[in-house]
Design a protein around this motif. Structure first.
Motif, mmCIF file in Angstrom:
data_model
loop_
_atom_site.group_PDB
_atom_site.id
_atom_site.type_symbol
_atom_site.label_atom_id
_atom_site.label_comp_id
_atom_site.label_asym_id
_atom_site.label_seq_id
_atom_site.Cartn_x
_atom_site.Cartn_y
_atom_site.Cartn_z
ATOM 1 N N ASP A 109 0.904 -1.196 -0.028
ATOM 2 C CA ASP A 109 0.030 0.077 -0.109
ATOM 3 C C ASP A 109 0.924 1.269 0.110
ATOM 4 O O ASP A 109 1.891 1.103 0.759
ATOM 5 C CB ASP A 109 -0.718 -0.022 1.216
ATOM 6 N N HIS A 140 0.473 5.174 -0.257
ATOM 7 C CA HIS A 140 -0.200 6.378 -0.511
ATOM 8 C C HIS A 140 0.540 7.762 -0.549
ATOM 9 O O HIS A 140 1.647 7.739 0.367
ATOM 10 C CB HIS A 140 -1.100 6.580 0.638
ATOM 11 N N ASP A 157 -9.052 5.357 -3.627
ATOM 12 C CA ASP A 157 -8.360 4.152 -2.976
ATOM 13 C C ASP A 157 -8.296 2.971 -3.502
ATOM 14 O O ASP A 157 -8.884 2.778 -4.649
ATOM 15 C CB ASP A 157 -9.168 3.782 -1.572
ATOM 16 N N HIS A 164 -1.741 6.316 6.699
ATOM 17 C CA HIS A 164 -1.087 5.213 6.698
ATOM 18 C C HIS A 164 -0.370 4.723 5.450
ATOM 19 O O HIS A 164 -0.567 5.258 4.250
ATOM 20 C CB HIS A 164 -2.024 3.758 7.144
HETATM 21 ZN ZN ZN Z 1 -4.400 2.199 2.364
#
Ligand code: ZN
Ligand code: VGL
Length: 202
Positions: free
Chosen positions: A46, A48, A113, A81
């Motif tokens: 992940d 971001h 997302d 996060h």
């Molecule tokens: Zn995430």
């Protein structure tokens, strides 16, 4: 090709991290142990940008875990996060990545997302994982990682739509909400997904 997909073993999803998954650390030794049984090991991360719209901090007046509609799609607002290049986004140090042949990052578009390893939540952009696996003659794979009720679940649904057969190694998965995972498990079993434990791997 015996293939393993390892989802998001990153510091922020481990207890002590920003979006910690209960017992997320417990699956790491299992994942380390089983990798040698596979010909192809692939991982996701992940990843971001700081201004990502899935973060409640980017919506003044909203709280963590509030739900909003973001560009037409329901979005849970998360704590910040897995911010690119932060410690929280790094793979956990205990996770052995030596056998990981490719890493697919997701969640880089600020406006949408991306839970699944294959597509963003609006199915607009592919990560390239599906053509990668097909190019390696993979038609089924095993899945492990975090979180069972989000990124693992969405990855499985996309995989089924892409024509892959999927087996979940249940002792190498932990969820944000275990009750949700039990509901998901029932749904996925009905769609042909197998649930096994690591000791059943040959
Ligand atoms: Zn995430
Ligand atoms: C995840 C929520 C937000 C996951 C990622 O890896 O399951 N969950 N971003």
């Amino acid at each position: 090709m015996n293939t393993l997909l390892i989802v998001d073993i990153q510091n922020d999803f481990i207890p002590g991290g920003a979006l910690s998954v209960p017992e997320g650390d417990k699956i790491i030794p299992v994942i380390n142990r089983i990798q040698e049984k596979f010909d192809l090991v692939v991982a996701t991360q992940d990843w971001h940008p700081k201004n990502h719209k899935s973060f409640s901090s980017n919506h003044p007046g909203k709280k963590v875990f509030d739900k909003i509609i973001l560009n037409g799609i329901e979005q849970i607002l998360w704590p910040d996060h897995c911010v690119q290049e932060s410690f929280g986004a790094e793979f956990n140090n205990n996770f052995s990545t030596g056998k990981v042949e490719a890493i697919f990052r997701k969640g880089m578009e600020t406006e949408i997302d991306s839970y699944s390893a294959f597509y963003d939540n609006g199915h607009i952009k592919s990560t390239g994982l599906s053509p990668y696996l097909k190019g390696r003659n993979v038609d089924e794979f095993f899945i492990t990682g975090l979180a069972g009720d989000f990124c693992v679940y969405y990855s499985i649904k996309d995989a089924l739509n892409e024509g892959f057969k999927v087996s979940v190694i249940e002792d190498a998965v932990r969820s944000i909400d275990q009750n949700n995972f039990l509901i998901i498990k029932k749904e996925l079993k009905e769609r042909g997904v197998k649930f096994i434990t690591s000791n059943q791997l040959v």
